[in-house]
Design an enzyme around this catalytic site. Sequence first.
Site, mmCIF file in Angstrom:
data_model
loop_
_atom_site.group_PDB
_atom_site.id
_atom_site.type_symbol
_atom_site.label_atom_id
_atom_site.label_comp_id
_atom_site.label_asym_id
_atom_site.label_seq_id
_atom_site.Cartn_x
_atom_site.Cartn_y
_atom_site.Cartn_z
ATOM 1 N N GLU A 82 34.316 33.820 45.152
ATOM 2 C CA GLU A 82 34.515 32.372 45.342
ATOM 3 C C GLU A 82 35.984 31.940 45.360
ATOM 4 O O GLU A 82 36.374 31.010 44.661
ATOM 5 C CB GLU A 82 33.747 31.596 44.263
ATOM 6 C CG GLU A 82 32.253 31.879 44.297
ATOM 7 C CD GLU A 82 31.467 31.103 43.249
ATOM 8 O OE1 GLU A 82 32.069 30.382 42.434
ATOM 9 O OE2 GLU A 82 30.232 31.214 43.236
ATOM 10 N N ASN A 131 32.993 38.073 47.889
ATOM 11 C CA ASN A 131 31.685 37.420 47.712
ATOM 12 C C ASN A 131 31.867 35.904 47.575
ATOM 13 O O ASN A 131 32.750 35.440 46.847
ATOM 14 C CB ASN A 131 31.069 37.978 46.409
ATOM 15 C CG ASN A 131 29.603 37.653 46.222
ATOM 16 O OD1 ASN A 131 28.786 37.933 47.100
ATOM 17 N ND2 ASN A 131 29.247 37.065 45.088
ATOM 18 N N HIS A 191 22.882 30.851 48.276
ATOM 19 C CA HIS A 191 22.204 29.840 47.456
ATOM 20 C C HIS A 191 21.883 28.680 48.397
ATOM 21 O O HIS A 191 22.719 27.804 48.636
ATOM 22 C CB HIS A 191 23.113 29.384 46.306
ATOM 23 C CG HIS A 191 23.407 30.478 45.333
ATOM 24 N ND1 HIS A 191 22.412 31.062 44.562
ATOM 25 C CD2 HIS A 191 24.557 31.110 45.006
ATOM 26 C CE1 HIS A 191 22.961 32.002 43.800
ATOM 27 N NE2 HIS A 191 24.246 32.053 44.054
ATOM 28 N N GLU A 197 23.006 36.896 46.428
ATOM 29 C CA GLU A 197 22.479 36.059 45.330
ATOM 30 C C GLU A 197 21.411 35.106 45.860
ATOM 31 O O GLU A 197 21.357 33.933 45.466
ATOM 32 C CB GLU A 197 23.619 35.257 44.685
ATOM 33 C CG GLU A 197 24.777 36.106 44.219
ATOM 34 C CD GLU A 197 25.868 35.319 43.494
ATOM 35 O OE1 GLU A 197 25.649 34.150 43.129
ATOM 36 O OE2 GLU A 197 26.945 35.898 43.284
ATOM 37 N N ASP A 249 18.734 32.624 46.660
ATOM 38 C CA ASP A 249 17.673 31.750 46.143
ATOM 39 C C ASP A 249 17.671 30.499 47.008
ATOM 40 O O ASP A 249 18.671 30.180 47.645
ATOM 41 C CB ASP A 249 17.783 31.438 44.638
ATOM 42 C CG ASP A 249 19.127 30.882 44.192
ATOM 43 O OD1 ASP A 249 19.845 30.282 45.010
ATOM 44 O OD2 ASP A 249 19.450 31.044 42.994
HETATM 45 C C1 XIL Z 1 25.158 32.138 37.313
HETATM 46 C C2 XIL Z 1 24.183 32.770 36.332
HETATM 47 O O1 XIL Z 1 22.974 33.077 36.985
HETATM 48 C C3 XIL Z 1 23.924 31.828 35.160
HETATM 49 O O2 XIL Z 1 23.114 32.445 34.173
HETATM 50 C C4 XIL Z 1 25.260 31.428 34.545
HETATM 51 O O3 XIL Z 1 25.032 30.504 33.507
HETATM 52 C C5 XIL Z 1 26.174 30.826 35.597
HETATM 53 O O4 XIL Z 1 26.339 31.759 36.660
HETATM 54 N N1 XIL Z 1 27.569 32.258 41.826
HETATM 55 C C6 XIL Z 1 27.788 33.457 41.201
HETATM 56 C C7 XIL Z 1 26.958 33.835 40.038
HETATM 57 O O5 XIL Z 1 28.587 34.273 41.703
HETATM 58 O O6 XIL Z 1 27.659 34.641 39.131
HETATM 59 C C8 XIL Z 1 26.381 32.632 39.332
HETATM 60 O O7 XIL Z 1 25.492 33.080 38.310
HETATM 61 C C9 XIL Z 1 25.695 31.728 40.326
HETATM 62 C C10 XIL Z 1 26.676 31.232 41.368
#
Ligand code: XIL
Length: 379
Positions: free
Chosen positions: A169, A210, A246, A276, A278
């Site tokens: 990020e 990432n 996401h 990641e 979702d």
């Molecule tokens: C999230 C975790 O799932 C949570 O448990 C934590 O509280 C916050 O982070 N981007 C990322 C991940 O790269 O590491 C994050 O994970 C979600 C957003």
Amino acid sequence: MHLPSSLVLLAASLSMGMDAGKGKGNGKNCKGLDVLAKKAGLKYFGAATDSPGQRERAGYEEQYPQYDQIMWDSGEFGQTTPTNGQKWLFVEPTRGVFNYTEGDIVTSLAKKHGMYLRCHALVWHSQLAPWVESTTWTADELRKVIVEHVTKVARHWKGQCYAWDVVNEALNEDGTYRESVFYNVLGEEYIKLAFKTAAEVDPKAKLYYNDYNLESPSGKTAGAQRIVKMLQAEGIKVDGVGLQAHLIAENHPTLDQHIDAIQGFADLGVEVALTELDIRLTVPATAENLAQQKEAYKNVVGACVQVEGCIGVTLWDFYDPFSWVPYVFPTEGAATLWFEDFAKHPAYDGVVEALTNKTSRGKGKGKGKGGKRANLWTA
Ligand code: XIL
């Protein structure tokens, strides 16, 4: 948040390093997502998971046996990522004091179950130890801090990570750099330093940039391409771009947009992974937004299957109660593929369809580079 499986039926009627990759459940009759993904030419289909008892998982201990069965023993998943344990906050909470206890929990489970492991994340502005942010650094001191952190952490898990998210990020939405402590002191040099150091310590791990919102072409995807090209121009090892993915059910990209974004990275000669995934919806879940979610999952997984160079998909946990979404987006939830009662979302079938070639090819794009994958899609 309890989402009854009757909803699923309703929606279904409407729309209807490593010794990895040997996850269990690969028997002939097993149709787990990882089994299907491997047949479709991907390396893995995985799910990130957190340490038992921690954060979103606290208070759900009764669900663990069923959760663990799906996570580790069902053939659904052949890869995992620790959602928290390897982050700076936990690994180096005080300067020079390293603690791998949390990170070792999920990484050793991956090993035990013969799964690919993605390691996450070495340099990130969030979940950073407070001492890094609160110190006024000289450039030299901060360089030392980054090199020491990356060296120690990558060395601890050396040989175990299929991939490392080296920098996470670093970009704003318009593709400019985020003003993190790292950027403010060192400029883009911090990215080069992190990748260079990781490559020296664990040369076999695939090194990824990432980020989120890289799933359809935008100023941000251009920014991520710029990072890859900058590293390549300097001869610094960079192997992949992670698309966090996401996404939002009610407002999701098309298959073609996903294909274009993924292809844009693949054309630079790096691999791509959905790291990641979702897809959250505005709660409550309804037949309508679950159908939108199904299409969204099908599009993004379908694009990964179609573009040669997209190598795998990781869900950011697979079970709604363990999802980070409701904690960060209070009006949203139901972002994963399994409801609280362990019934599957309609979107599970969308993923299966994508993995078994039922996603229609987007306007002649994404044929890949003439490899096996392209043939699969013309068959
Ligand atoms: C999230 C975790 O799932 C949570 O448990 C934590 O509280 C916050 O982070 N981007 C990322 C991940 O790269 O590491 C994050 O994970 C979600 C957003």
